[in-house]
Design an enzyme around this catalytic site. Structure first.
Site, mmCIF file in Angstrom:
data_model
loop_
_atom_site.group_PDB
_atom_site.id
_atom_site.type_symbol
_atom_site.label_atom_id
_atom_site.label_comp_id
_atom_site.label_asym_id
_atom_site.label_seq_id
_atom_site.Cartn_x
_atom_site.Cartn_y
_atom_site.Cartn_z
ATOM 1 N N ARG A 184 1.275 -18.780 -1.804
ATOM 2 C CA ARG A 184 -0.060 -18.266 -1.465
ATOM 3 C C ARG A 184 -0.883 -18.118 -2.736
ATOM 4 O O ARG A 184 -0.369 -17.684 -3.767
ATOM 5 C CB ARG A 184 0.064 -16.906 -0.775
ATOM 6 C CG ARG A 184 0.471 -17.023 0.674
ATOM 7 C CD ARG A 184 0.834 -15.690 1.290
ATOM 8 N NE ARG A 184 -0.067 -14.596 0.919
ATOM 9 C CZ ARG A 184 0.014 -13.367 1.422
ATOM 10 N NH1 ARG A 184 0.944 -13.084 2.322
ATOM 11 N NH2 ARG A 184 -0.810 -12.424 1.044
ATOM 12 N N ARG B 112 -3.967 -5.751 -5.250
ATOM 13 C CA ARG B 112 -3.617 -5.473 -3.854
ATOM 14 C C ARG B 112 -2.857 -4.155 -3.747
ATOM 15 O O ARG B 112 -2.974 -3.430 -2.766
ATOM 16 C CB ARG B 112 -2.780 -6.622 -3.282
ATOM 17 C CG ARG B 112 -3.659 -7.739 -2.719
ATOM 18 C CD ARG B 112 -2.956 -9.082 -2.684
ATOM 19 N NE ARG B 112 -1.764 -9.126 -1.872
ATOM 20 C CZ ARG B 112 -0.830 -10.068 -1.989
ATOM 21 N NH1 ARG B 112 -0.969 -11.028 -2.879
ATOM 22 N NH2 ARG B 112 0.227 -10.053 -1.221
ATOM 23 N N ARG C 81 7.616 -15.701 -4.361
ATOM 24 C CA ARG C 81 7.617 -15.908 -2.911
ATOM 25 C C ARG C 81 7.119 -17.317 -2.587
ATOM 26 O O ARG C 81 6.163 -17.804 -3.166
ATOM 27 C CB ARG C 81 6.708 -14.884 -2.236
ATOM 28 C CG ARG C 81 6.396 -15.235 -0.778
ATOM 29 C CD ARG C 81 5.903 -14.056 0.014
ATOM 30 N NE ARG C 81 4.650 -13.507 -0.459
ATOM 31 C CZ ARG C 81 4.122 -12.362 0.005
ATOM 32 N NH1 ARG C 81 4.774 -11.674 0.937
ATOM 33 N NH2 ARG C 81 2.989 -11.922 -0.454
ATOM 34 N N LYS D 64 8.318 -6.900 4.514
ATOM 35 C CA LYS D 64 7.942 -6.689 5.918
ATOM 36 C C LYS D 64 8.082 -7.983 6.736
ATOM 37 O O LYS D 64 8.700 -7.982 7.795
ATOM 38 C CB LYS D 64 6.478 -6.205 6.015
ATOM 39 C CG LYS D 64 6.238 -4.900 5.272
ATOM 40 C CD LYS D 64 4.795 -4.448 5.411
ATOM 41 C CE LYS D 64 3.793 -5.369 4.711
ATOM 42 N NZ LYS D 64 3.873 -5.344 3.226
ATOM 43 N N ARG E 201 -4.018 -1.682 8.608
ATOM 44 C CA ARG E 201 -4.145 -1.612 7.154
ATOM 45 C C ARG E 201 -4.938 -0.406 6.681
ATOM 46 O O ARG E 201 -4.972 -0.120 5.485
ATOM 47 C CB ARG E 201 -4.877 -2.853 6.649
ATOM 48 C CG ARG E 201 -3.947 -3.990 6.385
ATOM 49 C CD ARG E 201 -4.578 -4.931 5.384
ATOM 50 N NE ARG E 201 -4.050 -6.256 5.602
ATOM 51 C CZ ARG E 201 -3.000 -6.733 4.975
ATOM 52 N NH1 ARG E 201 -2.409 -6.024 4.069
ATOM 53 N NH2 ARG E 201 -2.559 -7.923 5.241
HETATM 54 P P1 ADP Z 1 5.733 -8.538 2.708
HETATM 55 O O1 ADP Z 1 5.630 -9.137 4.082
HETATM 56 O O2 ADP Z 1 6.085 -7.075 2.753
HETATM 57 O O3 ADP Z 1 4.576 -8.808 1.802
HETATM 58 P P2 ADP Z 1 7.830 -10.571 2.291
HETATM 59 O O4 ADP Z 1 8.734 -10.399 3.454
HETATM 60 O O5 ADP Z 1 6.917 -11.727 2.278
HETATM 61 O O6 ADP Z 1 7.017 -9.195 1.991
HETATM 62 O O7 ADP Z 1 8.763 -10.594 0.969
HETATM 63 C C1 ADP Z 1 8.203 -10.770 -0.318
HETATM 64 C C2 ADP Z 1 9.150 -11.619 -1.174
HETATM 65 O O8 ADP Z 1 10.331 -10.871 -1.462
HETATM 66 C C3 ADP Z 1 9.610 -12.897 -0.491
HETATM 67 O O9 ADP Z 1 9.714 -13.902 -1.476
HETATM 68 C C4 ADP Z 1 10.985 -12.549 0.068
HETATM 69 O O10 ADP Z 1 11.834 -13.686 0.150
HETATM 70 C C5 ADP Z 1 11.493 -11.549 -0.958
HETATM 71 N N1 ADP Z 1 12.343 -10.514 -0.375
HETATM 72 C C6 ADP Z 1 12.226 -9.935 0.837
HETATM 73 N N2 ADP Z 1 13.185 -9.010 1.023
HETATM 74 C C7 ADP Z 1 13.925 -8.989 -0.117
HETATM 75 C C8 ADP Z 1 15.077 -8.242 -0.580
HETATM 76 N N3 ADP Z 1 15.677 -7.298 0.171
HETATM 77 N N4 ADP Z 1 15.554 -8.522 -1.823
HETATM 78 C C9 ADP Z 1 14.957 -9.453 -2.580
HETATM 79 N N5 ADP Z 1 13.901 -10.179 -2.228
HETATM 80 C C10 ADP Z 1 13.378 -9.959 -1.003
#
Ligand code: ADP
Ligand code: ZN
Length: 215
Positions: free
Chosen positions: A159, A170, A127, A13, A88
């Site tokens: 985090r 979660r 992440r 997201k 949420r």
């Molecule tokens: P959310 O906001 O839904 O919790 P994030 O945008 O922070 O998710 O993404 C979670 C992790 O997955 C991050 O490390 C991000 O770089 C990675 N990520 C996001 N989109 C993809 C994708 N399409 N393929 C692989 N990894 C992704």
């Protein structure tokens, strides 16, 4: 356009919101970021958050909503916004609907990004985000330019809650409290499901297609 980016933790997201800001030319509103910024600012509202957050308690809906309304009424958000991480719970979705209705707006589309539990865990434990600018990376799928630094030179941090154990918790909470939001919005016929597995560009394209007909 008012758009909710929806999905389990790790669905992408935040990553997709950062891309959609430029494509749709509307800001992203993340209540988590807003709360952290408000605490840092030392404002009266920030101090109220502090009382809860420093004790590890959830901030009451009413306070989050106040902050959210302040942000929504800033000039750049008048034509719409991307909501990420909010609402949420179903009661929060109902409040959001009310706040938008007072402004002759509504949730135009809910993009539900779908990924399985294993993929989620794999994404979250790798992440990293930039302490300075908020850019989100994945050590493998979307690696930073250098091992420990962002393209802006900011420090990359993990985090504290991004561990497999916490992610599983979660996810349970997401299934119980957050997933029912989709049913709330399905009744309004605004939900578009998008496959979240693929490259960042592929997922962005799917989202663009899903919201193509929505204005
Ligand atoms: P959310 O906001 O839904 O919790 P994030 O945008 O922070 O998710 O993404 C979670 C992790 O997955 C991050 O490390 C991000 O770089 C990675 N990520 C996001 N989109 C993809 C994708 N399409 N393929 C692989 N990894 C992704
Ligand atoms: Zn940065």
């Amino acid at each position: 356009m008012d758009l909710i980016l929806f999905g389990p933790p790790g669905a992408g997201k935040g990553t997709q919101a950062q891309r959609l800001i430029d494509i749709l030319e509307i800001p992203q509103i993340s209540t988590g970021d807003l709360m952290r910024a408000e605490r840092k600012s030392g404002s009266a509202l920030g101090k109220e958050f502090d009382e809860f957050m420093s004790k590890g308690l959830l901030v009451p809906d009413e306070l989050v909503l106040r902050l959210f309304q302040q942000r929504l009424d800033q000039e750049d958000a008048k034509k719409g916004a991307i909501f990420d991480g909010y609402p949420r719970t179903v009661p929060q979705a109902e409040s959001l609907d009310g706040v938008l209705a007072e402004r002759d707006r509504k949730v135009d589309v809910v993009v539900s990004i779908e990924v399985g539990l294993d993929e989620m865990i794999e994404r979250i434990v790798h992440r990293r985000s930039c302490e300075a600018c908020g850019q989100i990376y994945h050590l493998r799928y979307n690696p930073p330019p250098r091992a420990d630094a962002c393209s802006c030179d900011g420090k990359l941090v993990q985090r504290k809650d991004d561990t497999e154990e916490v992610v599983r918790k979660r996810y349970d909470e997401y299934l119980q409290k957050t997933a029912p939001i989709v049913d709330h919005y399905k009744k309004k016929d605004v939900v578009k499901a998008v496959d979240g597995v693929g490259t960042l560009d592929e997922v962005t394209d799917r989202i663009k297609q899903a919201i193509g007909g929505v204005s």
